[in-house]
Every structure is written in C-alpha cells, then in structure tokens.
Enzyme design. Structure first.
Site, PDB file in Angstrom:
ATOM      1  N   CYS A  50       0.462  -0.816   0.249  1.00  0.00           N
ATOM      2  CA  CYS A  50      -0.145   0.484   0.388  1.00  0.00           C
ATOM      3  C   CYS A  50       0.497   1.418  -0.105  1.00  0.00           C
ATOM      4  CB  CYS A  50      -1.233  -0.338   1.846  1.00  0.00           C
ATOM      5  SG  CYS A  50      -2.416   1.337   1.139  1.00  0.00           S
ATOM      6  N   CYS A  67      -5.499  -2.338   7.451  1.00  0.00           N
ATOM      7  CA  CYS A  67      -6.874  -1.525   7.707  1.00  0.00           C
ATOM      8  C   CYS A  67      -8.170  -2.231   7.408  1.00  0.00           C
ATOM      9  CB  CYS A  67      -6.390  -0.619   7.348  1.00  0.00           C
ATOM     10  SG  CYS A  67      -6.182  -0.831   5.523  1.00  0.00           S
TER      11      CYS A  67
END
Length: 392
Positions: free
Chosen positions: A104, A200
């Site tokens: 990410c 997340c």
C-alpha cells in the site's frame, strides 16, 4: 526544498497524520489534506472503524478544518482492489504470507497519490509514518524513527529514490507520547484515539474470514497435511488458511507441539514439524530494492537488479525478517536480477515466504527484498525434487 513549499498530506483520521499536518504547517508548508477512500460504497460498512472508513474521513476533515488547511477525499477503491486486495489474496493462494502495508505504501500512498499531489500543485507527499527521510543534495536516506517501539521504516523499504526524494515524514524524530501531547494541546478530538493494531481492511484481524468473504469457498485450495517424514496426518480446507509457524488448526495426537513449517502451493500440501524444523540459517529474497546510501551497497546509484555480468557483492547488515522481529546480524550476497542470499549469523525461527526482509546498518535502511520459498523442509530429498508422500 521546493520554493512552493506545498505538500499533500495523507490523512487517516488518526492522531499521527493529524499532528503531522500541524508540524508541517508550523514549518511553513502549505498543507493540503487528502484521505483515500479505498472501499466501494456498498462495502464500506465493513471498514467502519478503520483508517479508510466513514469515521476516519470525518475525523480527518475535522482536523484539517481545525488546523486551517483544505481537505479532500479521493476514491482509490479500484486501485486498492487491484494492487492491495488482489495481492493479499493471491499471496495466500500461493502459500505465501503477504505484507499489504508495504504494498500500500509503495503503490498507493507514495505511488498513485503522487498523481493527486501533482494535480493539486504539491511538490511533496507527507505521511504520519514513524521514520526519518533525510534529504541530501543528491539522494534521500531512509532511517529508523527515534521511537523504536513505533518505528515504521520497515514498511517503507520498497520505496524508490524518486519516491523518497519527494516524501516527508515529520514524526520520525518524535515519540508517540509527544505526539499525543501536541494533539491535546491543540484540542484535537483525535488526541486519544486508539491506534489500530490490525490490517486496515480486515475486520477483527480475522484474515481467514476476510478471504472467505472475498474469494468464496470455491476458490480455496484444499489438500492434505503431512509431517516432515512424509506421514499423512489429515486433510485441510484450504492452503490459504495456514501460515508458517502456525500451531492452531493442526491434527492432534502428537506428544510435542506441531507447527506449520512449509506450504507447497503446487500440491496444496501443508507440512508440519517440530519447532526445530522452523529454524533457518540461510534463505533468499527477490525483487531486491537497494537504497543509494554511503556504504558498500551503494558506490554509485545502483540496485541489485543491474545486469553487470558476474555481479556478486557481499556486505554485513542487520536483517529484520518481519516487522515485529528485532533484527539479527547477517551476511548479504547480492546477485543479478534483483536477488540476494541472506546468511544469518544466528539461525532464526519462521522465516516466512512472502514477508519482507529489510536490511539495516545502524539506523539506516540499506534496502530489502521479499523472502522466497526455496528448499523444502524434507531436507533429505535433493533440492528441486518432491518426495513421494503417501498416506501412512
């Protein structure tokens, strides 16, 4: 530094990126806050309390308003699906354990987000990472954050020079208590917001449930469980449900604890053994990214992917084989094609294919690579051949 002194700040709605915005503003930067929405609207309820959920967006917007700089929400759902979620699932299907935070950072936070920065007239991208990016005349040097309990330099190892040179991490020289105290002094509502300890996009940190909902049961690769001697122990519902070092979910009946010591995605076999079978002295990494810092790995601005014939360079470093690992001394041998061999001075447990191995000298990140699956654990067999495992 650029004369414009305009920076795009990635805001998660937490205390770290919020205080980063304040610090940048105090340093004279014109800050533009951005929060990425990474779930399609019909799926976002799954991430209600995460850094990509609705509450996070509201918290980030509130902080930006309180600190007096603009805030935008950018839709990165498609990109997140392609570069992070698909990678996460496919790594488990391949018998590897993914590291989505590294991906990410490389592909989104310091990748596609840069395009948004340019569109908004920003020269830099900033985040709330606990790491130091030292900007020199001809290069950027990545260092550990001073708060070693929070240091996140591991997750930034794969950033290239062109990404590091336009990145800012203003929290690197500070500790978590200091940052919370600044937030309280500013009256920010996020001052005491609890840090997320989870991936997340995985509710409850239950990656198996996430894979089931994302892939569907039909996409799981069922197979058999063997011990390192080749004895059949049972069947399993999917190689995706196992990781190296795992103890839970294994067949019983052994007087000693058993661990997953290898995963063979070609045959969907899960191999279990004793704790001693988890010990590794040497392993290889691929897709190596080296940083041009002062020392034997740099010379000129080169990476392990160069094509000079016979490139074979050794150096000493401390290697972290996972984020929570303290690091251990090792000798690195670099090869062409972005590969390296890591010889550990002290054998380590559960060196896990798919995880990142990051190289340090003192607090400086030399680079890192992705741990490969090489020799199988049935070491009595010649390398490259599979044993003829049959049910006992």
């Amino acid at each position: 530094m650029s004369k414009k002194r305009r920076v795009l700040l990635g805001m998660s709605g937490g205390v770290d990126s919020s205080v980063a915005g304040y610090l940048l503003r105090e340093q004279g930067w014109h800050v533009v806050g951005v929060t990425m929405k990474v779930w399609p609207q019909d799926c976002i309820s799954r991430a209600e309390d995460k850094c990509c959920g609705p509450q996070a967006v509201a918290d980030a917007r509130g902080v930006a308003h309180a600190l007096g700089f603009p805030h935008y929400v950018v839709d990165e759902a498609d990109q997140f699906e392609q570069t992070v979620i698909s990678y996460f699932a496919s790594e488990y299907q391949a018998g590897r354990t993914p590291n989505p935070c590294v991906m990410c950072n490389e592909k989104l936070k310091f990748g596609s987000l840069w395009q948004k920065a340019e569109a908004l007239g920003c020269d830099y991208v900033a985040t709330g990472h606990y790491a130091i990016i030292e900007h020199r005349d001809d290069r950027a040097v990545l260092r550990k954050g001073v708060d070693l309990r929070k240091d996140q330099s591991y997750f930034l190892f794969s950033l290239r020079q062109e990404q590091l040179r336009r990145a800012l991490t203003p929290l690197g020289t500070m500790s978590k208590p200091e940052i919370r105290e600044i937030a309280r002094s500013l009256g920010l509502k996020v001052a005491d917001k609890i840090d997320s300890q989870e991936i997340c996009f995985v509710p409850g940190n239950d990656y198996k449930a996430f894979l089931r909902s994302h892939l569907g049961e039909s996409e799981f690769h069922r197979g058999e469980i063997y011990d390192v001697a080749g004895n059949f122990l049972g069947e399993h519902e999917g190689i995706e449900l196992f990781t190296i070092g795992q103890r839970k979910g294994l067949p019983g009946g052994s007087p000693r604890p058993r661990y997953v010591v290898d995963l063979d995605a070609e045959t969907n076999r899960v191999i279990v053994g004793d704790v001693e079978d988890l010990i590794t002295e040497e392993f290889e990494v691929d897709r190596v990214n080296l940083h041009p810092v002062a020392g034997p790995l740099s010379g000129t601005d080169r990476r392990a992917g160069i094509t000079d014939p016979g490139y074979n360079e050794e150096t000493e470093a401390v290697v972290k084989i996972r984020y929570s690992h303290p690091g251990t001394p090792a000798t690195l041998t670099l090869f062409n094609g972005g590969r390296a061999r890591i010889r550990l001075h002290e054998p380590q447990k559960a060196v896990t294919p798919g995880q990142a191995a990051v190289f340090y000298q003192n607090d400086v990140v030399l680079g890192g690579g992705w741990i490969c699956r090489t020799e199988p654990v049935w070491r009595s067999e010649p390398l490259g051949q599979k044993p003829a495992l049959t049910p006992a």
